[in-house]
Scaffold this active site. Structure first.
Site, PDB file in Angstrom:
ATOM      1  N   PRO A  17     113.493  52.154  94.455  1.00 28.92           N
ATOM      2  CA  PRO A  17     113.544  50.766  94.924  1.00 28.92           C
ATOM      3  C   PRO A  17     112.686  50.584  96.173  1.00 28.92           C
ATOM      4  O   PRO A  17     112.743  51.412  97.080  1.00 28.92           O
ATOM      5  CB  PRO A  17     115.029  50.559  95.249  1.00 28.92           C
ATOM      6  CG  PRO A  17     115.584  51.926  95.487  1.00 28.92           C
ATOM      7  CD  PRO A  17     114.764  52.871  94.659  1.00 28.92           C
ATOM      8  N   ALA A  19     111.711  47.317  98.745  1.00 34.37           N
ATOM      9  CA  ALA A  19     111.861  45.903  99.064  1.00 34.37           C
ATOM     10  C   ALA A  19     110.502  45.215  99.066  1.00 34.37           C
ATOM     11  O   ALA A  19     109.525  45.755  99.583  1.00 34.37           O
ATOM     12  CB  ALA A  19     112.535  45.757 100.422  1.00 34.37           C
ATOM     13  N   GLN A  71     120.816  47.295  93.621  1.00 30.56           N
ATOM     14  CA  GLN A  71     121.178  47.939  94.885  1.00 30.56           C
ATOM     15  C   GLN A  71     121.679  46.941  95.917  1.00 30.56           C
ATOM     16  O   GLN A  71     121.046  45.894  96.128  1.00 30.56           O
ATOM     17  CB  GLN A  71     119.976  48.681  95.455  1.00 30.56           C
ATOM     18  CG  GLN A  71     120.355  49.541  96.643  1.00 30.56           C
ATOM     19  CD  GLN A  71     119.161  50.174  97.324  1.00 30.56           C
ATOM     20  OE1 GLN A  71     118.351  49.480  97.931  1.00 30.56           O
ATOM     21  NE2 GLN A  71     119.048  51.481  97.238  1.00 30.56           N
ATOM     22  N   CYS A 101     118.443  52.758 104.350  1.00 33.84           N
ATOM     23  CA  CYS A 101     117.440  51.869 104.957  1.00 33.84           C
ATOM     24  C   CYS A 101     117.424  52.070 106.478  1.00 33.84           C
ATOM     25  O   CYS A 101     118.460  51.960 107.144  1.00 33.84           O
ATOM     26  CB  CYS A 101     117.752  50.417 104.624  1.00 33.84           C
ATOM     27  SG  CYS A 101     116.515  49.290 105.291  1.00 33.84           S
ATOM     28  N   ASN A 201     114.063  62.673  95.996  1.00 33.88           N
ATOM     29  CA  ASN A 201     113.064  61.654  96.311  1.00 33.88           C
ATOM     30  C   ASN A 201     112.353  62.064  97.602  1.00 33.88           C
ATOM     31  O   ASN A 201     112.957  62.684  98.470  1.00 33.88           O
ATOM     32  CB  ASN A 201     113.800  60.300  96.478  1.00 33.88           C
ATOM     33  CG  ASN A 201     112.948  59.206  97.110  1.00 33.88           C
ATOM     34  OD1 ASN A 201     113.311  58.647  98.138  1.00 33.88           O
ATOM     35  ND2 ASN A 201     111.826  58.906  96.513  1.00 33.88           N
ATOM     36  N   GLY A 202     111.055  61.721  97.676  1.00 39.71           N
ATOM     37  CA  GLY A 202     110.310  61.982  98.907  1.00 39.71           C
ATOM     38  C   GLY A 202     109.022  62.733  98.664  1.00 39.71           C
ATOM     39  O   GLY A 202     109.039  63.898  98.274  1.00 39.71           O
ATOM     40  N   ASP A 203     107.894  62.015  98.839  1.00 39.55           N
ATOM     41  CA  ASP A 203     106.558  62.621  98.788  1.00 39.55           C
ATOM     42  C   ASP A 203     106.154  63.113  97.401  1.00 39.55           C
ATOM     43  O   ASP A 203     105.292  63.986  97.302  1.00 39.55           O
ATOM     44  CB  ASP A 203     106.425  63.768  99.792  1.00 39.55           C
ATOM     45  CG  ASP A 203     106.567  63.295 101.235  1.00 39.55           C
ATOM     46  OD1 ASP A 203     106.452  62.077 101.469  1.00 39.55           O
ATOM     47  OD2 ASP A 203     106.797  64.137 102.115  1.00 39.55           O
ATOM     48  N   GLY A 225     108.446  56.618  94.976  1.00 40.50           N
ATOM     49  CA  GLY A 225     108.285  55.353  95.677  1.00 40.50           C
ATOM     50  C   GLY A 225     106.835  55.008  95.920  1.00 40.50           C
ATOM     51  O   GLY A 225     106.133  54.541  95.017  1.00 40.50           O
ATOM     52  N   ARG A 226     106.355  55.304  97.132  1.00 37.67           N
ATOM     53  CA  ARG A 226     105.049  54.802  97.563  1.00 37.67           C
ATOM     54  C   ARG A 226     103.904  55.165  96.638  1.00 37.67           C
ATOM     55  O   ARG A 226     102.992  54.366  96.433  1.00 37.67           O
ATOM     56  CB  ARG A 226     104.772  55.297  98.991  1.00 37.67           C
ATOM     57  CG  ARG A 226     105.696  54.633 100.024  1.00 37.67           C
ATOM     58  CD  ARG A 226     105.734  55.391 101.318  1.00 37.67           C
ATOM     59  NE  ARG A 226     106.246  56.748 101.104  1.00 37.67           N
ATOM     60  CZ  ARG A 226     106.211  57.709 102.000  1.00 37.67           C
ATOM     61  NH1 ARG A 226     105.679  57.471 103.168  1.00 37.67           N
ATOM     62  NH2 ARG A 226     106.704  58.899 101.716  1.00 37.67           N
TER      63      ARG A 226
HETATM   64  C1  LIG Z   1     107.911  49.268 101.383  1.00 34.45           C
HETATM   65  C2  LIG Z   1     109.141  50.097 101.115  1.00 34.45           C
HETATM   66  C3  LIG Z   1     110.328  49.452 100.823  1.00 34.45           C
HETATM   67  C4  LIG Z   1     111.481  50.196 100.566  1.00 34.45           C
HETATM   68  N1  LIG Z   1     112.623  49.551 100.216  1.00 34.45           N
HETATM   69  C5  LIG Z   1     113.719  50.263  99.843  1.00 34.45           C
HETATM   70  C6  LIG Z   1     114.889  49.612  99.350  1.00 34.45           C
HETATM   71  O1  LIG Z   1     114.954  48.387  99.216  1.00 34.45           O
HETATM   72  N2  LIG Z   1     115.952  50.398  99.007  1.00 34.45           N
HETATM   73  C7  LIG Z   1     115.918  51.772  99.120  1.00 34.45           C
HETATM   74  O2  LIG Z   1     116.890  52.438  98.790  1.00 34.45           O
HETATM   75  N3  LIG Z   1     114.821  52.404  99.578  1.00 34.45           N
HETATM   76  C8  LIG Z   1     113.726  51.686  99.924  1.00 34.45           C
HETATM   77  N4  LIG Z   1     112.597  52.351 100.326  1.00 34.45           N
HETATM   78  C9  LIG Z   1     112.581  53.828 100.344  1.00 34.45           C
HETATM   79  C10 LIG Z   1     112.063  54.385  99.018  1.00 34.45           C
HETATM   80  O3  LIG Z   1     112.918  54.068  97.943  1.00 34.45           O
HETATM   81  C11 LIG Z   1     111.920  55.920  99.085  1.00 34.45           C
HETATM   82  O4  LIG Z   1     113.172  56.477  99.375  1.00 34.45           O
HETATM   83  C12 LIG Z   1     110.928  56.369 100.161  1.00 34.45           C
HETATM   84  O5  LIG Z   1     109.750  55.587 100.123  1.00 34.45           O
HETATM   85  C13 LIG Z   1     110.558  57.865  99.993  1.00 34.45           C
HETATM   86  O6  LIG Z   1     110.010  58.099  98.718  1.00 34.45           O
HETATM   87  P1  LIG Z   1     108.409  58.230  98.475  1.00 34.45           P
HETATM   88  O7  LIG Z   1     107.928  59.356  99.349  1.00 34.45           O
HETATM   89  O8  LIG Z   1     108.275  58.537  97.001  1.00 34.45           O
HETATM   90  O9  LIG Z   1     107.795  56.928  98.876  1.00 34.45           O
HETATM   91  C14 LIG Z   1     111.439  51.618 100.618  1.00 34.45           C
HETATM   92  C15 LIG Z   1     110.239  52.256 100.925  1.00 34.45           C
HETATM   93  C16 LIG Z   1     109.096  51.513 101.164  1.00 34.45           C
HETATM   94  C17 LIG Z   1     107.816  52.238 101.473  1.00 34.45           C
END
Ligand SMILES: Cc1cc2nc3c(=O)[nH]c(=O)nc-3n(C[C@H](O)[C@H](O)[C@H](O)COP(=O)(O)O)c2cc1C
Length: 330
Positions: A17, A19, A71, A101, A201-203, A225-226
């Site tokens: 997720p 936002a 969520q 968050c 999750n993460g990277d 995520g990203r």
């Molecule tokens: C722009 C943005 C918005 C995010 N919004 C949410 C959110 O609404 N709910 C949530 O649980 N995590 C949110 N996250 C966290 C991501 O779900 C994820 O845990 C985090 O980016 C690490 O994963 P990644 O390294 O794959 O990006 C957000 C992250 C980013 C970058």
């Protein structure tokens, strides 16, 4: 009740997720590319039960093929329980509680990562949700509040004991925000501590990374995520095997379908903002991306934004021709 164990086994890699990004159109596109079931962006429970119009848009249901996780952000059972019941009534198959968050205006109100600070109070909130819901209840946590209180394992044990069905771990602490590498060993610690499925999750930036995270930590599934922003095809195992022209064609089709879904499902003002944001993400990292971003955000219509984005192909071709010319000694 839907089994999270079975669902996660069938959905090893899925969109996280985010936002303002992972709204309905993006989740539909991610699913089409191969993502497992998706989770809505965070929805504020207090705003939802006040009938806030913008929040209702976040809670809207879309024609997704897989179970829908929604969520919630909140700090008390008084608002989280009615908000969760409302989301289930609207079609949510899974309720996920945001406990990660890090945004100051969220944690100041006791929501998001702040729920990791008072484990006893959070246990009471989760127990009240568990008693009220007849769908799976999941949580998404961080490694802890800060580097002195890395309590993901304690929080995970508490959650399992009050009947939470699955846990997602983004192992950075709240104070780390997104800095440094995500410490995957924290995911392995949580996996070892509980007998409910854990999503890591993460990277993670590719399916190969996801497989590595599963092998190294023992997690049941992975959230991306990203890396999926502007690259939803990373969920498609075929994508990397395609020849460059076929790959470019697939990417063009994904972008076109994504824009069509944005226009179909979002109100006009929101659709224009989303189209620009998503096109900027698709263009990111490419040649001239910075200049293109400025132009994209000034576009008056989705058609104009799309025309600007499509010029990116021409810019890329020009720079490739220049590079090839240099390589050929021209
Ligand atoms: C722009 C943005 C918005 C995010 N919004 C949410 C959110 O609404 N709910 C949530 O649980 N995590 C949110 N996250 C966290 C991501 O779900 C994820 O845990 C985090 O980016 C690490 O994963 P990644 O390294 O794959 O990006 C957000 C992250 C980013 C970058």
């Amino acid at each position: 009740m839907l089994s999270m164990q079975d669902l996660l086994a069938a959905s090893p890699v899925r969109l996280a997720p985010m936002a303002a990004f992972t709204n309905g159109p993006f989740r539909i596109i991610a699913e089409r590319c191969g993502s497992g079931f998706t989770t809505s962006e965070e929805i504020d429970a207090d705003a939802l039960i006040r009938d806030n119009a913008r929040t209702e848009l976040l809670a809207q249901q879309y024609p997704l093929r897989q179970p829908v996780a929604m969520q919630l952000l909140g700090s008390s059972a008084e608002t989280l329980v009615p908000a969760a019941l409302r989301l289930v009534e609207a079609g949510a198959d899974i309720i996920d509680i945001n406990m990660g968050c890090p945004v100051p205006k969220v944690v100041r109100k006791g929501k998001g990562a702040a729920l990791m600070r008072d484990v006893g109070a959070t246990a009471r909130i989760l127990a009240a949700l568990r008693a009220a819901l007849d769908v799976p209840l999941t949580i998404k946590i961080r490694g802890g509040w800060d580097d002195h209180t890395l309590n993901a394992v304690e929080v995970a044990r508490m959650a399992r004991n009050v009947g939470v069905d699955a846990i997602t771990v983004h192992p950075r602490s709240r104070s780390q925000r997104y800095a440094g590498r995500a410490p995957w060993d924290v995911i392995a610690d949580v996996v070892a501590a509980v007998d409910i499925p854990v999503t890591g999750n993460g990277d993670v930036t590719s399916l190969a990374d996801a497989r590595r995270m599963m092998a190294e930590t023992g997690c049941a599934a992975v959230m991306v995520g990203r890396a999926a922003l502007g690259r939803p095809w990373l969920f498609d195992p075929e994508h990397a095997t395609l020849a460059p022209e076929a790959r470019a064609q697939l990417e063009r089709q994904v972008v076109a379908d994504h824009l069509a879904l944005i226009e179909e499902h979002l109100p006009p003002k929101e659709a224009l903002i989303q189209a620009k944001k998503q096109l900027a993400a698709y263009a990111a990292g490419g040649p001239g991306a910075r200049a293109l971003r400025g132009e994209l955000f000034a576009a008056p219509t989705i058609g104009a934004a799309r025309a600007i984005y499509e010029r990116r192909g021409a810019i890329a071709d020009e720079s490739r021709t220049e590079r090839d010319g240099v390589a050929a000694g021209a």
